[in-house]
Design a protein around this motif. Structure first.
Motif, short mmCIF file in Angstrom:
data_model
loop_
_atom_site.label_atom_id
_atom_site.label_comp_id
_atom_site.label_asym_id
_atom_site.label_seq_id
_atom_site.Cartn_x
_atom_site.Cartn_y
_atom_site.Cartn_z
N UNK A 128 0.94 -1.38 0.01
CA UNK A 128 -0.03 0.12 0.06
C UNK A 128 0.92 1.21 -0.05
N UNK A 129 1.67 1.29 -1.05
CA UNK A 129 2.61 2.65 -1.07
C UNK A 129 2.27 3.89 -1.22
N UNK A 163 -6.25 9.15 5.42
CA UNK A 163 -4.60 9.25 4.83
C UNK A 163 -4.09 10.43 5.44
N UNK A 164 -2.96 10.79 5.82
CA UNK A 164 -2.46 11.94 6.19
C UNK A 164 -1.29 12.31 5.28
N UNK A 172 2.12 11.31 -2.35
CA UNK A 172 0.87 11.48 -1.92
C UNK A 172 -0.34 10.86 -2.82
N UNK A 173 -0.04 11.38 -4.12
CA UNK A 173 -1.16 10.67 -5.03
C UNK A 173 -1.25 9.45 -4.92
N UNK A 174 -0.06 8.65 -4.76
CA UNK A 174 -0.01 7.17 -4.78
C UNK A 174 -0.77 6.91 -3.52
N UNK A 175 -0.61 7.29 -2.43
CA UNK A 175 -1.13 6.93 -1.20
C UNK A 175 -2.82 6.82 -1.28
N UNK A 176 -3.13 8.25 -1.97
CA UNK A 176 -4.78 8.37 -2.05
C UNK A 176 -5.10 7.21 -2.61
N UNK A 223 -11.06 16.50 -1.66
CA UNK A 223 -10.66 17.60 -0.84
C UNK A 223 -9.08 17.18 -0.39
N UNK A 224 -8.75 16.12 -0.20
CA UNK A 224 -7.52 15.49 0.19
C UNK A 224 -6.54 15.50 -0.69
N UNK A 225 -6.94 15.44 -2.11
CA UNK A 225 -5.98 15.44 -3.29
C UNK A 225 -5.26 16.79 -3.18
#
Length: 231
Positions: A128-129, A163-164, A172-176, A223-225
């Motif tokens: 889950x990179x 996600x934080x 960040x985009x990969x984590x989302x 919004x997280x994006x």
């Protein structure tokens, strides 16, 4: 093998479910929460799993030994690493980590995996990179489905999972993307609980997040994006 002297009356691991326990936050992993899963193999032998590293003190050492020791120590991400060599020597356990994080344990020859690996009839791990290159989760199918998220998903104020984006977040985009994929990979029937690897103070004494699938659906992903790093 010596362990830090801690009175056995000190905080004992907290029961999450009958066969799942959470350790007190570990200073060596910046307040990370490690978990213990009691399992048996097909022959009825102990096949217990540690998820990340608890403090290696007398109380935790006794707790683990009293429940049959540890067969595997699974590391969810590089921030969950602490005293791995000592834990392996103490319990004789296999160390399992996603292949991109394995270089952080050069003297231990850990077991690695690429995308996923089945550990038992009830437990598997998967990549889950995003938080770190080799961040990974463990899924345990008992109790309606329990996902051990490391720092891939953490509780925020009010106890909801998210996600934080931190200053040290790898991608960040990969984590989302990986976090949103959980909604596709699971259902309300197969994912009822999250066990986060940190920030458990937001859970007000609990070590789990209930109603997990619905809470993932409720996240404002758009919004997280555009979120800025919080630390």
């Amino acid at each position: 093998m010596s362990v830090a002297s801690t009175p056995l009356a000190a905080k004992q691991p907290q029961m999450v479910f009958e066969t799942i326990f959470a350790f007190s936050p570990n200073r060596e992993t910046l307040g990370g929460t490690a978990y213990f899963i009691q399992e048996q193999d097909a022959a009825g032998q102990s096949a217990n799993i540690l998820v990340d590293c608890p403090a290696l003190n007398e109380a935790n050492h006794t707790f683990i030994n009293d429940r049959g020791g540890v067969r595997r120590l699974f590391i969810t991400h590089r921030g969950g690493i602490a005293q791995v060599k000592e834990l392996q020597a103490s319990f004789g356990c296999e160390v399992l980590i996603q292949e991109q994080e394995a270089y952080l344990l050069p003297t231990l020859s850990p077991q690695t995996f690429h995308r996923d690996r089945t550990l038992s009839l009830t437990s598997r791990v998967f990549w889950s990179a995003g938080h770190s290159p080799g961040s990974a989760c463990l899924y345990h199918s008992r109790y309606g489905g329990v996902l051990f998220t490391g720092r891939h998903l953490l509780p925020i104020k009010g106890g909801a999972p998210s996600p934080l984006r931190l200053s040290k977040t790898f991608h960040w985009p990969r984590q989302l993307r990986h976090a949103q994929q959980l909604i596709q990979d699971f259902t309300p029937q197969t994912l009822s609980t999250l066990c986060p690897g940190a920030n458990t103070g937001f859970l007000r004494g609990e070590k789990k997040i209930d109603n997990a699938y619905a809470q993932l659906q409720a996240i404002d992903w758009q919004t997280l994006a555009t979120a800025k790093p919080v630390l």
